[in-house]
Enzyme design. Structure first.
Site, PDB file in Angstrom:
ATOM      1  N   PRO A   9       0.788  -1.233   0.000  1.00  0.00           N
ATOM      2  CA  PRO A   9       0.000   0.000   0.000  1.00  0.00           C
ATOM      3  C   PRO A   9       0.823   1.288   0.000  1.00  0.00           C
ATOM      4  CG  PRO A   9      -0.111  -1.092   2.127  1.00  0.00           C
ATOM      5  CD  PRO A   9       0.540  -2.060   1.189  1.00  0.00           C
ATOM      6  N   ASN A  10       0.336   2.221  -0.789  1.00  0.00           N
ATOM      7  CA  ASN A  10       0.866   3.591  -0.902  1.00  0.00           C
ATOM      8  C   ASN A  10       2.177   3.706  -1.665  1.00  0.00           C
ATOM      9  OD1 ASN A  10      -1.254   5.013   0.522  1.00  0.00           O
ATOM     10  ND2 ASN A  10      -0.503   3.995   2.365  1.00  0.00           N
ATOM     11  N   ARG A  17       5.091  12.254  -3.049  1.00  0.00           N
ATOM     12  CA  ARG A  17       4.931  12.821  -1.710  1.00  0.00           C
ATOM     13  C   ARG A  17       6.047  12.307  -0.812  1.00  0.00           C
ATOM     14  NH1 ARG A  17      -1.077  11.912  -1.774  1.00  0.00           N
ATOM     15  NH2 ARG A  17      -1.665  13.266  -3.482  1.00  0.00           N
ATOM     16  N   TYR A  22      11.044   8.866   1.644  1.00  0.00           N
ATOM     17  CA  TYR A  22      11.028   7.769   0.666  1.00  0.00           C
ATOM     18  C   TYR A  22      11.770   8.065  -0.639  1.00  0.00           C
ATOM     19  CZ  TYR A  22       7.531   5.987   3.884  1.00  0.00           C
ATOM     20  OH  TYR A  22       6.892   5.547   5.014  1.00  0.00           O
ATOM     21  N   ASN A  73       8.183  -5.519  -0.763  1.00  0.00           N
ATOM     22  CA  ASN A  73       8.048  -4.365   0.127  1.00  0.00           C
ATOM     23  C   ASN A  73       6.563  -4.300   0.443  1.00  0.00           C
ATOM     24  OD1 ASN A  73       7.851  -2.020   1.539  1.00  0.00           O
ATOM     25  ND2 ASN A  73       9.011  -0.765   0.069  1.00  0.00           N
ATOM     26  N   ALA A  76       3.007  -0.826   4.867  1.00  0.00           N
ATOM     27  CA  ALA A  76       2.493  -0.883   6.244  1.00  0.00           C
ATOM     28  C   ALA A  76       1.974  -2.276   6.612  1.00  0.00           C
ATOM     29  CB  ALA A  76       1.389   0.159   6.421  1.00  0.00           C
ATOM     30  N   GLU A  97      12.572  -9.562   2.140  1.00  0.00           N
ATOM     31  CA  GLU A  97      11.789  -8.394   2.577  1.00  0.00           C
ATOM     32  C   GLU A  97      12.645  -7.147   2.386  1.00  0.00           C
ATOM     33  OE1 GLU A  97      10.826  -8.535   6.749  1.00  0.00           O
ATOM     34  OE2 GLU A  97      10.260  -6.413   6.798  1.00  0.00           O
ATOM     35  N   HIS A  99      12.760  -2.615   2.389  1.00  0.00           N
ATOM     36  CA  HIS A  99      12.156  -1.320   2.709  1.00  0.00           C
ATOM     37  C   HIS A  99      13.057  -0.200   2.223  1.00  0.00           C
ATOM     38  CE1 HIS A  99       9.135  -3.259   5.144  1.00  0.00           C
ATOM     39  NE2 HIS A  99      10.114  -4.008   5.638  1.00  0.00           N
ATOM     40  N   ARG A 106      12.740   4.384  12.943  1.00  0.00           N
ATOM     41  CA  ARG A 106      11.487   5.140  12.892  1.00  0.00           C
ATOM     42  C   ARG A 106      10.599   4.803  14.109  1.00  0.00           C
ATOM     43  NH1 ARG A 106       9.041   4.905   7.047  1.00  0.00           N
ATOM     44  NH2 ARG A 106       7.889   6.660   7.927  1.00  0.00           N
TER      45      ARG A 106
HETATM   46  O1  CA2 Z   1      10.315   2.102   4.020  1.00  0.00           O
HETATM   47  C1  CA2 Z   1       9.514   1.388   3.403  1.00  0.00           C
HETATM   48  O2  CA2 Z   1       9.732   0.937   2.291  1.00  0.00           O
HETATM   49  C2  CA2 Z   1       8.131   1.107   4.031  1.00  0.00           C
HETATM   50  O3  CA2 Z   1       7.756  -0.224   3.668  1.00  0.00           O
HETATM   51  C3  CA2 Z   1       7.178   2.114   3.427  1.00  0.00           C
HETATM   52  C4  CA2 Z   1       5.780   2.054   4.027  1.00  0.00           C
HETATM   53  C5  CA2 Z   1       5.846   2.099   5.547  1.00  0.00           C
HETATM   54  O4  CA2 Z   1       4.547   1.919   6.097  1.00  0.00           O
HETATM   55  C6  CA2 Z   1       6.771   1.041   6.125  1.00  0.00           C
HETATM   56  O5  CA2 Z   1       6.815   1.190   7.523  1.00  0.00           O
HETATM   57  C7  CA2 Z   1       8.159   1.193   5.542  1.00  0.00           C
HETATM   58  C8  CA2 Z   1       4.937   3.247   3.568  1.00  0.00           C
HETATM   59  C9  CA2 Z   1       4.908   3.441   2.105  1.00  0.00           C
HETATM   60  C10 CA2 Z   1       4.275   4.780   1.853  1.00  0.00           C
HETATM   61  O6  CA2 Z   1       4.825   5.299   0.689  1.00  0.00           O
HETATM   62  C11 CA2 Z   1       4.578   6.595   0.405  1.00  0.00           C
HETATM   63  C12 CA2 Z   1       5.284   7.105  -0.651  1.00  0.00           C
HETATM   64  C13 CA2 Z   1       5.118   8.413  -0.978  1.00  0.00           C
HETATM   65  C14 CA2 Z   1       4.235   9.203  -0.272  1.00  0.00           C
HETATM   66  C15 CA2 Z   1       3.524   8.673   0.778  1.00  0.00           C
HETATM   67  C16 CA2 Z   1       3.703   7.353   1.115  1.00  0.00           C
END
Ligand code: CA2
Length: 149
Positions: A9-10, A17, A22, A73, A76, A97, A99, A106
């Protein structure tokens, strides 16, 4: 060897963003770069992204017999999804896995992963390079296994 890249997700928002956490590279650019690198390594790569937990579970189920390894990846869902953990374990496909961010530097709720303990390895904190490093690790692992078997 066939590799499946799964993004949760996301991650479709990458590059649009929160570049401070990221990075500024889009998911499309990461996937395109990985396609090039996978060819160099002699791998076939398929990419999948979804914001839906069930779709991720189904994709893992459907990978059985189709793929030799998985890069994931889970976003969340890493920290919440027993369903995804169960799917990854039951499909018996080796997975790495990964990230973008260092989840251990974090919030405490990101320190827990439901999928780390059964992964071949975990790559975290190298931004877009985490994908390349994870693929190299997975490829190396699969090659070493095919020599033994
Ligand atoms: O660091 C990572 O790759 C995560 O898997 C990213 C997830 C986060 O919930 C994990 O704890 C770590 C979140 C991805 C959200 O990606 C976005 C990208 C751009 C703007 C907003 C969110």
């Amino acid at each position: 060897m066939r590799i499946l890249l799964i993004n949760g997700p996301n991650l479709n928002l990458l590059g649009q963003r929160e570049p401070g956490i990221y990075g500024s590279t889009t998911l499309q650019a990461i996937e395109a770069d990985l396609q090039v690198k996978s060819k160099e390594l002699g791998l076939e790569l398929e990419c999948f992204q979804s914001n839906f937990e069930g779709a991720l579970v189904e994709t893992v189920q459907q990978a059985i017999g189709q793929f030799d390894g998985i890069l994931i990846n889970a976003g969340a869902y890493t920290h919440t999804s027993i369903a995804l953990r169960d799917a990854l374990i039951s499909c018996s496909i080796p997975y790495v896995e990964l990230h973008l961010s260092n989840t251990h530097s974090r919030e405490p709720f990101r320190h827990q992963s439901y999928i780390s303990d059964r992964a071949i390895g975990v790559v975290s904190g190298f931004g877009a390079m985490s994908y390349t490093l994870a693929m190299q690790g997975l490829c190396d692992y699969l090659l070493s296994q095919s020599k033994v078997n």
